[in-house]
Design an enzyme around this catalytic site. Structure first.
Site, PDB file in Angstrom:
ATOM      1  N   ARG A   1       0.852  -1.188   0.000  1.00  0.00           N
ATOM      2  CA  ARG A   1       0.000   0.000   0.000  1.00  0.00           C
ATOM      3  C   ARG A   1       0.888   1.239   0.000  1.00  0.00           C
ATOM      4  NH1 ARG A   1      -3.543  -2.619  -1.717  1.00  0.00           N
ATOM      5  NH2 ARG A   1      -5.579  -3.102  -0.780  1.00  0.00           N
TER       6      ARG A   1
ATOM      7  N   GLU B   1      -3.254   7.291  -5.665  1.00  0.00           N
ATOM      8  CA  GLU B   1      -3.147   6.624  -6.950  1.00  0.00           C
ATOM      9  C   GLU B   1      -4.197   7.180  -7.900  1.00  0.00           C
ATOM     10  OE1 GLU B   1      -3.226   2.382  -6.723  1.00  0.00           O
ATOM     11  OE2 GLU B   1      -1.536   2.281  -5.352  1.00  0.00           O
TER      12      GLU B   1
ATOM     13  N   HIS C   1       0.401  -0.099 -10.081  1.00  0.00           N
ATOM     14  CA  HIS C   1      -0.489  -1.025  -9.369  1.00  0.00           C
ATOM     15  C   HIS C   1      -0.941  -2.177 -10.270  1.00  0.00           C
ATOM     16  CE1 HIS C   1      -3.318  -1.117  -5.639  1.00  0.00           C
ATOM     17  NE2 HIS C   1      -2.985  -2.331  -6.026  1.00  0.00           N
TER      18      HIS C   1
END
Length: 336
Positions: free
Chosen positions: A242, A271, A290
């Site tokens: 994370r 993000e 990601h």
């Protein structure tokens, strides 16, 4: 009829089979939500929720009358107030074994890319410097030093399922692996030939540090200026967990000042990163958007796991990915 409401904006492949819901006496409804007020309005009479990274706070959960389950798409469930759900007798589930192979593979790929300075070499070649890497006057800071990976130390922060998979893959390259996780008994990493150490020792000894911890209010910016200065100046940080685990401003500052060598981040905070993010200031940070969790097989596993958790509860069973087993007693009293 039961109501199963998906509040996530879009998740391709869910529902996989509407007939499966109907056979269990349930109706599947998709109501995209973003804010607390939107969620409250949407789920008042829901039996089960399918969500991802949305604010299922105590305020939201207290407004429900029929809610039995919050089924989270993925592993991380930090959007859900699990303590409040437990207090209310509401089950929370995730898909704990989702993307275990993919993220551990991606972690190793990022370690290799950093170790071999791969992206900087590629950039140099594209700029026309194929034969310049060994010429000191135009070496571009690429090489040396370039130590071999074998014999270097990998420090794993967090030792859950994905870290379990990373450890033997790293050891196959001849790396020494150590780990820090205050919630894991010593014998679990020892069974994989991994030594459990305190975080200060891990920071000081590791050539690569890979993050595999869930994000909580307590460990937000776990890697900060103070921690970065405990690391080796040739060390790299890998983050496939994370983004909030790292203070990105401090990270960039540390890299620019030579405190550490670089980083490879699959996740960021927020993000995507803002266009003026300090992460874009240096070519010593790899950003992989990601994508660590993706494979065709992993996505199919995820869709199946999310809905199987729902179907189990509708059948009167415990979900396989139950996050808060301590809610069972209140749940049983509430629903019989």
């Amino acid at each position: 009829m039961y109501k199963v409401i998906m509040t996530a904006f879009r998740y391709p492949g869910i529902p996989r089979d509407l007939e499966a819901y109907k056979k269990l006496g349930a109706e599947f409804i998709h109501i995209p939500c973003q804010t607390e007020s939107e969620i409250i309005a949407a789920i008042r009479d829901a039996t089960a929720i399918i969500t991802v990274m949305q604010p299922f706070t105590k305020k939201v959960l207290e407004q429900t009358k029929e809610l039995k389950l919050v089924s989270v798409i993925g592993i991380g469930y930090e959007g859900v107030d699990v303590d409040a759900a437990t207090e209310l007798g509401i089950l929370v589930s995730n898909v704990p074994d989702y993307c275990q192979d993919e993220v551990s593979d991606h972690t190793i790929a990022l370690i290799l890319a950093c170790s071999r300075k791969l992206l900087r070499v590629v950039d140099a070649v594209r700029a026309g410097h194929w034969d310049s890497l060994e010429k000191p006057k135009i070496r571009l800071g690429l090489m040396p030093p370039l130590p071999r990976l074998k014999g270097q130390t990998l420090g794993l922060i967090g030792f859950g399922r994905i870290a379990h998979s990373v450890a033997p893959k790293a050891k196959a390259f001849g790396m020494k692996v150590i780990a820090h996780d205050p919630f894991v008994p010593q014998e679990i990493p020892q069974g994989l030939g991994v030594e459990l150490v305190d975080i200060d020792r891990l920071l000081k000894e590791s050539d690569f540090i890979s993050l595999h911890a869930a994000l909580t209010p307590q460990n937000h910016h776990l890697i900060n200026k103070e921690q970065l200065h405990k690391m080796k100046n040739n060390a790299y940080i890998i983050n496939t967990a994370r983004g909030g685990l790292i203070d990105e401003v401090a990270l960039v500052e540390a890299i620019e000042n030579g405190v550490i060598a670089g980083a490879a981040l699959d996740v960021t905070e927020p993000e995507p990163p803002k266009t003026d993010s300090p992460l874009f200031k240096t070519n010593k940070i790899i950003l992989s958007a990601h994508t660590a969790q993706y494979s065709d097989e992993a996505i199919n596993d995820l869709r199946r796991g999310v809905e199987e958790n729902v179907f189990s509860v509708l059948r009167g069973e415990w979900p396989r990915g139950l996050v808060n087993p301590q809610a069972k007693e209140k749940y049983a009293k509430r629903w019989g």
